[in-house]
Write an enzyme that holds these catalytic residues in place. Structure first.
Site, short mmCIF file in Angstrom:
data_model
loop_
_atom_site.label_atom_id
_atom_site.label_comp_id
_atom_site.label_asym_id
_atom_site.label_seq_id
_atom_site.Cartn_x
_atom_site.Cartn_y
_atom_site.Cartn_z
N CYS D 33 0.64 -1.27 -0.15
CA CYS D 33 0.04 0.05 0.04
C CYS D 33 0.80 1.26 -0.22
O CYS D 33 0.33 2.41 0.19
CB CYS D 33 -0.95 -0.02 1.21
N CYS D 102 -1.30 -2.78 7.79
CA CYS D 102 -0.66 -1.68 7.96
C CYS D 102 0.08 -1.69 9.22
O CYS D 102 0.86 -0.98 9.54
CB CYS D 102 -1.54 -0.66 8.10
#
Ligand SMILES: Cc1ncc(COP(=O)(O)O)c(C=O)c1O
Ligand SMILES: Cc1ncc(COP(=O)(O)O)c(C=O)c1O
Lengths: 127, 391, 391, 127
Positions: D33, D102
């Protein structure tokens, strides 16, 4: 759904009931929706001097019957013959589209009654 | 009796199967989500926390009412959408397994017209007959099953005559044959206990406005493990199964309404059942040649459905209307005998009875006084119409 | 600035393209239809006259806003349903004429995912590219037409970067080839004058909650003579074209909202345009390395869309949130560069810009003071995040 | 969407910034990402006596960085090596499912830094 004139004729129908001594009586039924109407006319000198009816039908059929009888009372049979169901609908201020056909039964009854009367008089039925 | 249009005419609403007013408590629950907590539930910020939490709470309320898990509930815009989704979504998802659907001949149009549409798309549909009380025979369901059958849809309770179907048995038969079972419970919510697991239901449709919730809201229960194609494509709402910005106030209202209406089903059944019986018995006693349609026992506790041969139902309805009584007819005149309600036709009501039928459906907001008023007015009105139509 | 969660943090809502609060006047218009005028519009009795009249009035309000006839307006449960109906209904109605659809690559998912669904059902879809400002070239539309093309769908204004498409030209090309033209105008209502006849539009989708109307409401304009298959089957509502008991309060709200928001589009454009320009210019002046996305002129008057390389959009959004500023990101982190918003990808925004983008969409309820507050806070917040992420 | 602990670490991240004289510095990026993190460790006798970071990433990435640095401060490198991203997520009181990934960047950075340090010391990197 119905306007006030229709509702008034439906809730307070004019000329309802049987008649003593009618000149002519007819009974008509609409195969389309099962409505039935019985119409009594008293005719003198080709003039409809009295009229009454009974109707099994929806509000539109009852109101049309009531309105139509009002419209032919005192009229000649020729004038009455020329009354169409759309004249009745117009006099009622309109009917919802799917209910227009319910006004045909009164026109039917009036014409049928007039021709019965003419046959009784030995005249040709009108077309 | 409520205040009404003209001071001396009361208002007696006996058409709860058509729709119900949204309950003031339900409206109150909805209001903050129009103006204050208006955030889009998909937005990340804090303003939307309230919307998200409210949807989650409503999902829990619906799940609790049906005896399922929260994640098995999906919100829609009404009973019709739920029915469409269940049928088209399941037919499409399992089209490799077969193209045959079984339903009953007395379903709501939301089911029947969807089935007719599916027939134009290559599916075959069996419309099961019902007996004179409106009951589907589970034996008929079993007999109709073919290797191609992928879906059985039979309503929980009929919207016209109120007959309650043997849903549990039909569901069991469906599951014996590895067939998905859907039920349209739009009319049943609040009037009888529902437990989707015990009743062998895989898919269940409901509609908010039938139980004092807002119009334009509904839900579809989709049992865990049942795979359904989407009906409405777009954004990822409802875990990707039903796209479109969530109707947050509507969902909140649906949740509040179903919780309210399922809180005391026993009490409701007693109260409304007593009123309905008083009404039905009163009519039977006072009105000659009256015919009670539907099942004597297996029927919605709030439903009374009669035929009064010798008059027209619409005329009856409108005269009642002028007396402040709001009811419904089984079949409209414009349609006539040929187009007589498919339900009345299916239970074998003759056309002359069909056109003269009246449906009275009660709610918790009705009173004994109101029923008495109806029992006063109805015989007069019927007599008047019969007199005008008898010759 | 409104009151908010904590006494010293203001609330500045700059996410009007996501949703809007339902205007208090709109809520007021809706309220009687929950509890008092609650009759089912399909019922014959007088109680339902108010529902029927209200729906008719709302239909007129929507028609007036679009420049069409009342009977060309059909109510739905939102923009997504309208989009689904337009595409699936037209594709299905004209499947004998061809199986090719033309759309743009920057449509909302309600269009794109519906097109993808149609691709699985045998249709072919051309997704037109756009230039770096997000514009579809009408020449590309013309070039993409084949004898199989039955439907062209290009949105009026984009929901992310706000670009306004040359809808009138595209519609003219469609009509030259006897192809139906649909436009998703969900974001455009109230922000620009719309005249479906002059703009050559056959089908137009809109959604109530984007212009201070209620969530879960929408409409589809269907030009006279255009035949569309139904999406939702069932009862005869909406002249037999969209089944389901009408969401009367929702429809009333939709009508009130569209009348309100189109009453003075010129005034709105001046007021909101000035605020947007103040915001955009202020950002350009105060924040180094900021990139204005979308078209410099042909854009929604309330839309400002920026990239601020060197930070993550979600982080920015949440810090703004803690300052009481509600905005939207172009593309979520969880998705990352690969899943960058299809719109930003289509206009050629590099991934590092895409992930750092912020959409600010204004409404009539915003003030100069609020814009000043944002111009105060935003540079600080951006600097802080960039500092944390620079190495 | 995020709980209060996460929001607190995101809004008030601990140990942010550059470090003078770090023992080891690493920079890692998540290809998934595009998040990037720079981690500074000061290590004495195999103990992490100071730590700081910079992160370009979403709230979950920043909060995980902050939480992870708190968890390894004062710990031995062996203890730090055994810290997984799920430990960090747990310490944060959970992250939304799509945001779990994340938190991996901090674990990555710590392990990469420790192995840099071990190589500097002439030791085998851990696996
Ligand atoms: C049994 C049944 N199914 C489905 C529906 C459709 O629900 P709605 O009109 O709320 O979409 C109704 C009521 O109209 C119903 O009675
Ligand atoms: C351009 C566009 N089309 C369609 C939609 C879908 O509308 P709704 O979410 O109200 O169904 C939206 C907004 O979400 C939109 O911005």
């Amino acid at each position: 759904m119905y306007n006030e004139t229709v509702m008034d004729h439906f809730e307070h129908p004019r000329n309802v009931g049987e008649m003593e001594d009618p000149t002519v009586v007819v009974e008509v039924g609409s195969s389309e929706c099962g409505d039935r109407m019985k119409l009594y006319l008293k005719i003198e000198d080709d003039v409809i001097v009295d009229v009454s009816f009974k109707t099994l039908g929806c509000a539109a059929a009852i109101a049309s019957s009531s309105q139509a009888t009002e419209m032919i009372k005192g009229k000649t049979i020729e004038e009455a013959w020329n009354l169409t169901n759309m004249d009745v609908v117009e006099a009622l201020g309109g009917l919802p589209e799917p209910k227009i056909h319910c006004s045909v039964i009164a026109e039917d009854a009036i014409r049928r009654a007039i021709n019965f009367y003419r046959k009784d008089q030995g005249l040709e039925p009108w077309k | 009796m409520n205040q009404s249009h003209s001071p001396d005419v009361p208002t007696v609403y006996l058409d709860h199967s058509a729709t119900t007013p949204t309950h003031p408590d339900v409206v109150r629950a909805m209001l903050p989500f129009f103006t204050k907590n208006f955030g889009n539930p998909s937005s990340l910020y804090r303003l939307s926390d309230a919307s998200r939490a409210a949807i989650a709470a409503a999902r829990g309320q619906v799940a609790a009412a049906l005896g399922c898990s929260d994640h098995e509930i999906f919100f829609t815009a009404g009973g019709t959408e739920s029915d469409n989704w269940a049928l088209k979504g399941m037919a499409s998802a399992r089209h490799q397994d077969g193209n045959h659907i079984i339903t009953s001949s007395i379903e709501h149009h939301a089911i029947l017209h969807t089935c007719e549409y599916l027939e134009t798309q290559g599916w075959t549909v069996t419309y099961l007959p019902v007996d004179q009380h409106g009951l589907v025979d589970p034996g008929d369901v079993e007999a109709a099953i073919t290797p191609e059958t992928t879906l059985i849809s039979v309503m929980m309770a009929n919207n016209e005559v109120g007959t309650i179907q043997p849903v549990r048995e039909i569901g069991a038969i469906a599951h014996d044959h590895d067939i998905c079972f859907h039920t349209d419970a739009v009319q049943a919510i609040g009037h009888m206990p529902i437990d989707v697991k015990a009743m062998n239901i895989d898919l269940l449709s409901l509609s908010g406005h039938k139980f004092f919730g807002p119009k334009g809201t509904g839900a579809l229960y989709i049992r865990d493990g049942i795979r359904l194609d989407n009906l409405i494509h777009g954004g990822g709402q409802e875990k990707g199964h039903r796209a479109g910005t969530e109707n947050v106030p509507g969902i909140v209202g649906l949740g509040a309404a179903i919780e309210r209406v399922t809180a005391d089903i026993t009490g409701h059944r007693q109260k409304v059942g007593a009123l309905r019986d008083m009404l039905a018995q009163g009519i039977a006693e006072r009105i000659p040649d009256s015919h009670y349609n539907g099942h004597p026992e297996e029927r919605l506790v709030n439903n009374a459905h009669f035929s009064f041969p010798g008059l027209d139902g619409e005329a009856l309805l409108l005269l009642l209307n002028s007396k402040g009584i709001y009811a419904s007819i089984g079949s409209a005149c414009s349609s006539g005998s040929e187009d007589m309600s498919h339900v009345l036709r299916a239970i074998g009501v003759p056309p002359a009875h069909g056109r003269s039928s009246l449906r009275l459906t009660l709610g918790d907001d009705n009173t004994k006084e109101e029923v008495k008023y109806v029992l006063d007015v109805l015989p007069q009105v019927i007599e008047r119409l019969r007199e005008m139509g008898s010759f």
